[in-house]
Design an enzyme around this catalytic site. Structure first.
Site, PDB file in Angstrom:
ATOM      1  N   GLY A   1       1.059  -1.121   0.007  1.00  0.00           N
ATOM      2  CA  GLY A   1      -0.063   0.154  -0.082  1.00  0.00           C
ATOM      3  C   GLY A   1       0.826   1.367   0.037  1.00  0.00           C
ATOM      4  CB  SER A   2       0.055   4.632   1.248  1.00  0.00           C
ATOM      5  OG  SER A   2      -1.207   4.608   0.701  1.00  0.00           O
ATOM      6  CB  THR A   3       4.539   1.444   3.403  1.00  0.00           C
ATOM      7  OG1 THR A   3       4.024   0.367   2.633  1.00  0.00           O
ATOM      8  CG2 THR A   3       3.890   1.736   4.754  1.00  0.00           C
TER       9      THR A   3
END
Lengths: 558, 100
Positions: free
Chosen positions: A286-288
């Site tokens: 995801g956004s990491t």
């Protein structure tokens, strides 16, 4: 004349018979008889090799040996088998009928009854003074910290020959080093079984196993495990992991996982728990993942931290529409703000600026698609699609960490490069190997490659600090510390589509941002209190970071 | 010369008997030593076992899980907030100080 010939033939037959008989005893049965004779006048003792220990960075043992015994029976010497079975079955924790059956096996002079029985139980059986029950030393593994770091350590079971063998984790990876090599003593013995010194003797010394000293610090491990356990309970997550690495050496400071098992009683647990999910399970980051894509774009000068992009609404990629996580749009924003708002639309813009070839170049350069080389037995790496098979939508979703599978160790290592002037390190568990004579062999940190320049890494550090200070998780951050980090919330793919209610919440970051002592990744699978990383994984990350700052004596700025 | 040879020949049986006696005594002593060596080996094994038990007890007593249980029993609690005493001035953060 006939009588002479008859006598002659009889003598020939007689001597031929003697020659055949001698041939049988001396040639055919020779080896067997020699070994029988040797057993009568030779005393042969095996010298078992002691399995090496596993200690943390400060020398505190995490796995060592304890005394235990093999309990055996000599059925022909046992007078009342049912009574013996009734007396010792509860102590050996075996079923009484099964034990009685073993003791009643016909034509058996020796039968093993229970392996690795602990000393207090053995002492209790010895007190009963039962004729025909004997004991042989058979050391077993002892874990002073109980189930701490179980999936990191692995466990010791038996191989096909009943010999100790390490499985999973460090016990599996370093089994040959840890187990050593057994020796033997062969001496002539007298009638009472004592050695005769004037006789022949042959001694092969045992080579004890080598011991491992880890990078792992049991205090950091304890912090990670206790905080993870509390976090799992608080947020109602099904599974969770915490990985903490020293970004400058690649040394793993802690690996905490939930659920876990007790290596001393591994047989009582589900086999699926044996594998360490940090190195063997995959998830969508995801956004990491956005920080890695942005680092590539800045390194390639495709964008700058202050480049303006227009986040005016959803963006179409082929047949798909990409939206922001909260469906809110901020108009013209900088790339730094793209990370702060965790904007998927902004990342599609950055991905387009970077281009397919360079995006794939950085995915590979950060080590995705191949194992990290960590010294744990069960490491695996998810297969990535071939470079030629990437469609526009795949590139768009990969730019914000969906549609790409990674292991937690791959992710923490990649972000660790940003905390280490752009240098990607090989993660490592073992710092030093010590042999039985005390000779130490240091395993030096290994730099794999420099993915981005130090100045790019610094820019990303500042952007990540800003994402922490001004992002969704700013409420949980410890005051007075500069922490670089990024939240992530990835939906879980189920049967070809994403389940919106099931997420993997994560937070990756490092601190202190200016001279990082640790890089850490927290993942929580299906948290119930909130699906968002900023409300679950991030506060857990900051709680652990707060403890680590105190442990490393890193003061907060006033 | 002949007398000397005769006297040597006469003493041979005596020497042989003497050597046999020495061999018997020596062998007997060594056999006894074998028993001693065995008992020393057993003592070494016993001491090694005791050391192993002691090492295990030390490891168990100094385990963090044990210490944390004892600490709780004795009323210790984790500090709500860490306090630091600052010595010297704060340095410029490395990430900011580095020339871009």
């Amino acid at each position: 004349m006939l009588r002479i010939w008859t006598l002659f033939i009889l003598i020939i037959v007689f001597f031929t018979a003697i020659i055949f008989r001698l041939f049988y005893w001396q040639i055919i049965r020779g080896d067997d008889l020699r070994s029988q004779a040797s057993a009568q006048y030779n005393l042969e003792l095996t010298i078992p090799a002691v399995r090496g220990t596993i200690a943390d960075v400060r020398g505190s043992p995490l796995a060592m040996n304890q005394q235990a015994s093999l309990v055996y029976g000599q059925p022909k010497e046992i007078e009342n088998k049912p009574m013996v079975a009734k007396l010792i079955a509860p102590l050996l924790k075996v079923e009484e009928p099964s034990l009685l059956e073993t003791l009643s096996l016909p034509d058996r002079v020796w039968v093993p009854l229970a392996h690795k029985v602990e000393t207090p139980v053995v002492d209790e059986i010895k007190k009963m003074n039962i004729k025909g029950i004997g004991f042989e030393p058979e050391p077993k593994r002892y874990y002073p910290e109980a189930s701490m770091a179980a999936q990191l350590l692995g466990f010791v079971g038996s191989d096909q020959n009943g010999q100790d063998m390490g499985y999973f984790g460090l016990e599996g990876f370093y089994d040959r080093e840890l187990r050593g090599r057994g020796g033997s003593i062969q001496m002539e013995k007298d009638v009472q079984g004592s050695a005769i010194l004037v006789g022949d003797s042959r001694r092969t010394e045992a080579q004890d196993g080598r011991s491992l000293v880890l990078w792992t610090d049991r205090t950091v491990q304890h912090i990670a495990e206790s905080r993870l356990s509390a976090g799992i309970e608080k947020y109602g997550a099904k599974e969770g992991t915490v990985t903490i690495m020293d970004p400058k050496t690649g040394g793993i400071l802690a690996m905490a996982t939930y659920p876990s098992y007790d290596p001393a009683r591994y047989g009582d647990f589900d086999r699926t728990l044996y594998k360490n999910p940090i190195v063997a399970s995959t998830y969508e980051p995801g956004s990491t993942y956005k920080v890695l894509v942005v680092s590539g774009a800045i390194q390639e000068k495709a964008v700058k931290a202050d480049t303006i992009m227009n986040e005016e609404g959803p963006v179409d990629v082929g047949d798909y529409t990409i939206r922001t996580w909260n469906n809110q749009y901020h108009g013209p924003i900088t790339i730094t703000k793209v990370l702060e708002y965790s904007s998927n639309v902004g990342m599609v813009f950055i991905g387009n600026k970077l281009g397919k070839e360079k995006l794939l170049k950085y995915i590979h350069a950060y080590g995705f698609g191949s194992p990290t080389g960590i010294d744990l037995q069960e490491e695996s790496s998810p297969e990535m699609r071939k470079d030629t098979e990437w469609r526009d939508i795949d590139l768009a979703t990969a730019s914000f960490g969906q549609g790409i599978a990674v292991t937690p160790i791959q992710m923490v290592r990649a972000v660790g490069a940003l905390a280490n002037d752009g240098w990607l390190m090989e993660p490592h568990m073992v710092k030093e190997i010590v042999d039985s004579t005390g000779k130490k062999t240091e395993i030096k940190p290994k730099k794999v490659r420099q993915v981005v320049s130090a100045s790019t890494a610094d820019i990303l550090t500042e952007m990540m600090v800003s994402a922490v200070d001004l992002g969704e998780a700013k409420w949980a951050k410890p005051a007075g510390y500069r922490i670089a980090g990024k939240t992530g919330t990835a939906q879980i793919p189920v049967a070809g589509h994403y389940d919106e209610k099931k997420t993997i919440a994560s937070f990756v970051g490092f601190g202190p941002a200016d001279d990082p002592k640790f890089v850490m990744l927290v993942t929580l699978r299906e948290p119930q209190s909130s699906p968002w990383g900023s409300e679950t994984a991030a506060p857990l990350f900051f709680n652990i970071a707060r403890d680590l700052f105190a442990y490393y004596s890193l003061p907060a700025s006033p | 010369m002949m007398n000397l040879l005769r006297s040597i020949a006469k003493s041979i049986p005596l020497v042989v008997v003497l050597l046999i006696v020495i061999e018997l005594v020596w062998s007997n002593t060594l056999v006894g030593s074998g028993r001693d060596v065995r008992s020393i080996d057993l003592a070494i094994a016993q001491l090694r076992q005791e050391n192993e038990v002691l090492a295990q007890q030390v490891a168990s007593a100094s385990a963090l899980t044990t210490i944390s249980v004892h600490a709780k029993e004795m009323g210790f609690v984790a500090p709500a907030k860490s306090q630091f005493v600052m010595i010297g001035g704060a340095e410029l953060p490395v990430a900011i100080a580095r020339p871009q």
